[in-house]
Design an enzyme around this catalytic site. Structure first.
Site, PDB file in Angstrom:
ATOM      1  CB  CYS A 283       9.882   5.601   8.492  1.00  0.00           C
ATOM      2  SG  CYS A 283      11.098   4.292   8.583  1.00  0.00           S
TER       3      CYS A 283
ATOM      4  CB  CYS B 124      10.769   3.346   5.553  1.00  0.00           C
ATOM      5  SG  CYS B 124      10.719   2.910   7.285  1.00  0.00           S
ATOM      6  CG  ASP B 125       9.034   6.382   3.401  1.00  0.00           C
ATOM      7  OD1 ASP B 125       8.969   5.229   2.942  1.00  0.00           O
ATOM      8  OD2 ASP B 125       8.192   6.865   4.167  1.00  0.00           O
TER       9      ASP B 125
HETATM   10  C1  LIG Z   1       4.780   5.737   7.763  1.00  0.00           C
HETATM   11  C2  LIG Z   1       5.643   4.551   8.131  1.00  0.00           C
HETATM   12  C3  LIG Z   1       6.428   3.969   7.142  1.00  0.00           C
HETATM   13  C4  LIG Z   1       7.208   2.871   7.461  1.00  0.00           C
HETATM   14  N1  LIG Z   1       7.918   2.268   6.455  1.00  0.00           N
HETATM   15  C5  LIG Z   1       8.649   1.163   6.736  1.00  0.00           C
HETATM   16  C6  LIG Z   1       9.398   0.495   5.704  1.00  0.00           C
HETATM   17  O1  LIG Z   1       9.389   0.909   4.527  1.00  0.00           O
HETATM   18  N2  LIG Z   1      10.127  -0.588   6.068  1.00  0.00           N
HETATM   19  C7  LIG Z   1      10.184  -1.062   7.345  1.00  0.00           C
HETATM   20  O2  LIG Z   1      10.841  -2.071   7.589  1.00  0.00           O
HETATM   21  N3  LIG Z   1       9.500  -0.438   8.337  1.00  0.00           N
HETATM   22  C8  LIG Z   1       8.736   0.648   8.062  1.00  0.00           C
HETATM   23  N4  LIG Z   1       8.068   1.287   9.068  1.00  0.00           N
HETATM   24  C9  LIG Z   1       8.182   0.758  10.437  1.00  0.00           C
HETATM   25  C10 LIG Z   1       7.313  -0.485  10.620  1.00  0.00           C
HETATM   26  O3  LIG Z   1       6.016  -0.263  10.090  1.00  0.00           O
HETATM   27  C11 LIG Z   1       7.224  -0.851  12.088  1.00  0.00           C
HETATM   28  O4  LIG Z   1       8.519  -0.995  12.601  1.00  0.00           O
HETATM   29  C12 LIG Z   1       6.479  -2.167  12.289  1.00  0.00           C
HETATM   30  O5  LIG Z   1       5.181  -2.119  11.737  1.00  0.00           O
HETATM   31  C13 LIG Z   1       6.372  -2.514  13.776  1.00  0.00           C
HETATM   32  O6  LIG Z   1       5.662  -3.693  13.899  1.00  0.00           O
HETATM   33  P1  LIG Z   1       4.928  -4.118  15.241  1.00  0.00           P
HETATM   34  O7  LIG Z   1       4.223  -5.384  14.920  1.00  0.00           O
HETATM   35  O8  LIG Z   1       5.879  -4.100  16.367  1.00  0.00           O
HETATM   36  O9  LIG Z   1       3.873  -2.958  15.576  1.00  0.00           O
HETATM   37  P2  LIG Z   1       2.720  -2.310  14.708  1.00  0.00           P
HETATM   38  O10 LIG Z   1       2.956  -2.472  13.264  1.00  0.00           O
HETATM   39  O11 LIG Z   1       2.561  -0.948  15.272  1.00  0.00           O
HETATM   40  O12 LIG Z   1       1.418  -3.193  15.072  1.00  0.00           O
HETATM   41  C14 LIG Z   1       0.817  -3.095  16.323  1.00  0.00           C
HETATM   42  C15 LIG Z   1      -0.439  -3.933  16.379  1.00  0.00           C
HETATM   43  O13 LIG Z   1      -0.974  -3.875  17.702  1.00  0.00           O
HETATM   44  C16 LIG Z   1      -2.346  -3.510  17.652  1.00  0.00           C
HETATM   45  N5  LIG Z   1      -2.717  -2.859  18.910  1.00  0.00           N
HETATM   46  C17 LIG Z   1      -2.143  -1.786  19.522  1.00  0.00           C
HETATM   47  N6  LIG Z   1      -2.753  -1.531  20.692  1.00  0.00           N
HETATM   48  C18 LIG Z   1      -3.736  -2.466  20.825  1.00  0.00           C
HETATM   49  C19 LIG Z   1      -4.733  -2.739  21.803  1.00  0.00           C
HETATM   50  N7  LIG Z   1      -4.842  -2.031  22.920  1.00  0.00           N
HETATM   51  N8  LIG Z   1      -5.586  -3.748  21.586  1.00  0.00           N
HETATM   52  C20 LIG Z   1      -5.507  -4.508  20.462  1.00  0.00           C
HETATM   53  N9  LIG Z   1      -4.580  -4.308  19.509  1.00  0.00           N
HETATM   54  C21 LIG Z   1      -3.716  -3.303  19.689  1.00  0.00           C
HETATM   55  C22 LIG Z   1      -2.453  -2.650  16.398  1.00  0.00           C
HETATM   56  O14 LIG Z   1      -3.803  -2.587  15.944  1.00  0.00           O
HETATM   57  C23 LIG Z   1      -1.564  -3.464  15.450  1.00  0.00           C
HETATM   58  O15 LIG Z   1      -2.275  -4.582  14.972  1.00  0.00           O
HETATM   59  C24 LIG Z   1       7.242   2.360   8.782  1.00  0.00           C
HETATM   60  C25 LIG Z   1       6.452   2.955   9.762  1.00  0.00           C
HETATM   61  C26 LIG Z   1       5.652   4.035   9.448  1.00  0.00           C
HETATM   62  C27 LIG Z   1       4.773   4.636  10.498  1.00  0.00           C
END
Ligand SMILES: Cc1cc2nc3c(=O)[nH]c(=O)nc-3n(C[C@H](O)[C@H](O)[C@H](O)COP(=O)(O)OP(=O)(O)OC[C@H]3O[C@@H](n4cnc5c(N)ncnc54)[C@H](O)[C@@H]3O)c2cc1C
Length: 301
Positions: free
Chosen positions: A131, A134-135
């Protein structure tokens, strides 16, 4: 018992949706196979308003604590199926649990594609990043590599020209980014585009120190870099939906401005959707929107 809603996923989108749903007095289950999702695996988050810098895991724990204070426990389980049965939605889990609800909020996020080379996992959060938004600023005055050849990688390269000293763009075949982005990259003296190279290995001791690449002709070289940005795309976690809702060409769930999907009563929010900005703050905001509209929808029934 038929619940008002089932929230699938406990990343920022799902936990915020659950928070809003609970505070609206809805009956719900929050099902997830990890707490925090991608957020829980990130290093320092420095772009969440009101929190100058916090480990992703800590921010996830704070959100989880807030839910616990409202007597909402996460059901730790993997969702394997969601189907519409009449006016009910049935969610099935890997442990054989069945939840019937009037609405569902899909917040199952996405996973970044990995290159799959030695060093990638070992140096995640220690120089390997998925990302740039982010970084990127953490790599000021450093030489970095960006892996990928499409628009996401091109945008990453251009963003890094603001911070890094030198950027190697490593492209497996040929640059496929939009011409306007490609032109900007090619004309920037900080950028070296290496087309037709595979990544072999990411090296270092405590932190990334280099990346080994090999051309199709077998020519191998090591680039001394302090950071590697992997920008080869993201896949949404939608397998368990088995085509229930409409998705775009990337497999992301198509939603409207109220987070409604193509199936009445089923909502989606966060990285699993076609909202292009994949960030914690955006996912949390979309989670709030989804829960608020679920409440409105149920009130009208
Ligand atoms: C390395 C990295 C660094 C990042 N740094 C930043 C940052 O500094 N700032 C920022 O704003 N964003 C950052 N991001 C982006 C940010 O993390 C994501 O945009 C955000 O977490 C998305 O949130 P979400 O809730 O949509 O999905 P996710 O965070 O992906 O959460 C998905 C959830 O669904 C669950 N799940 C999935 N499939 C199933 C299933 N079949 N059954 C049950 N549960 C399931 C998972 O276990 C999890 O709990 C970063 C991402 C990465 C990978």
């Amino acid at each position: 018992m038929t619940l008002d809603t089932v929230v699938i996923g406990a990343g920022p989108a799902g936990m915020t949706a659950a928070l809003y749903a609970k505070r609206k007095g809805l009956t719900l289950a929050l099902i997830a196979d990890s707490v925090g999702g991608q957020m829980g695996t990130t290093g320092n988050i420095e772009n969440y308003p009101g929190v100058e810098g916090i480990l992703g895991k800590q921010l996830a724990l704070k959100m989880h604590d807030q839910l616990k204070k409202l007597d909402l426990e996460i059901t730790m389980d993997r969702v394997t199926g969601v189907e519409r049965i009449g006016d009910r939605i049935r969610t099935t889990t890997g442990n054989g649990k069945i939840f019937d609800s009037r609405t569902a909020i899909i917040a199952s996020g996405a996973h970044w594609r990995e290159i799959g080379v030695p060093g990638e996992k070992e140096f995640a959060n220690r120089g390997v990043s998925y990302c740039t938004t982010c970084d990127g600023p953490l790599f000021a005055d450093t030489d970095v590599a960006v892996v990928g050849g499409a628009n996401a990688a091109a945008e990453s390269v251009l963003e890094m020209t603001r911070f890094a000293t030198k950027i190697y763009m490593i492209v497996r075949s040929t640059l496929k980014a939009d011409q306007i982005l490609a032109d900007r990259i090619m004309s920037n003296p900080k950028v070296t585009v290496l087309q037709g190279y595979d990544v072999v290995k990411i090296t270092g001791t405590d932190f990334v120190e280099g990346i080994e690449i090999r051309s199709k002709a077998g020519e191998q070289k090591t680039l001394p870099v302090g950071g590697v940005f992997v920008e080869i795309g993201q896949d949404p976690n939608t397998a368990f939906l088995k085509g229930l809702v409409k998705t775009n060409e990337k497999g992301e769930i198509i939603i409207d401005e109220y987070c409604r999907t193509s199936v009445t009563g089923i909502y989606a929010c966060g990285d699993v959707t076609d909202v292009p900005q994949k960030q914690v703050i955006v996912a949390a905001g979309e989670g709030a929107k989804a829960a608020m509209d679920v409440y409105t929808y149920l009130s009208k029934l």
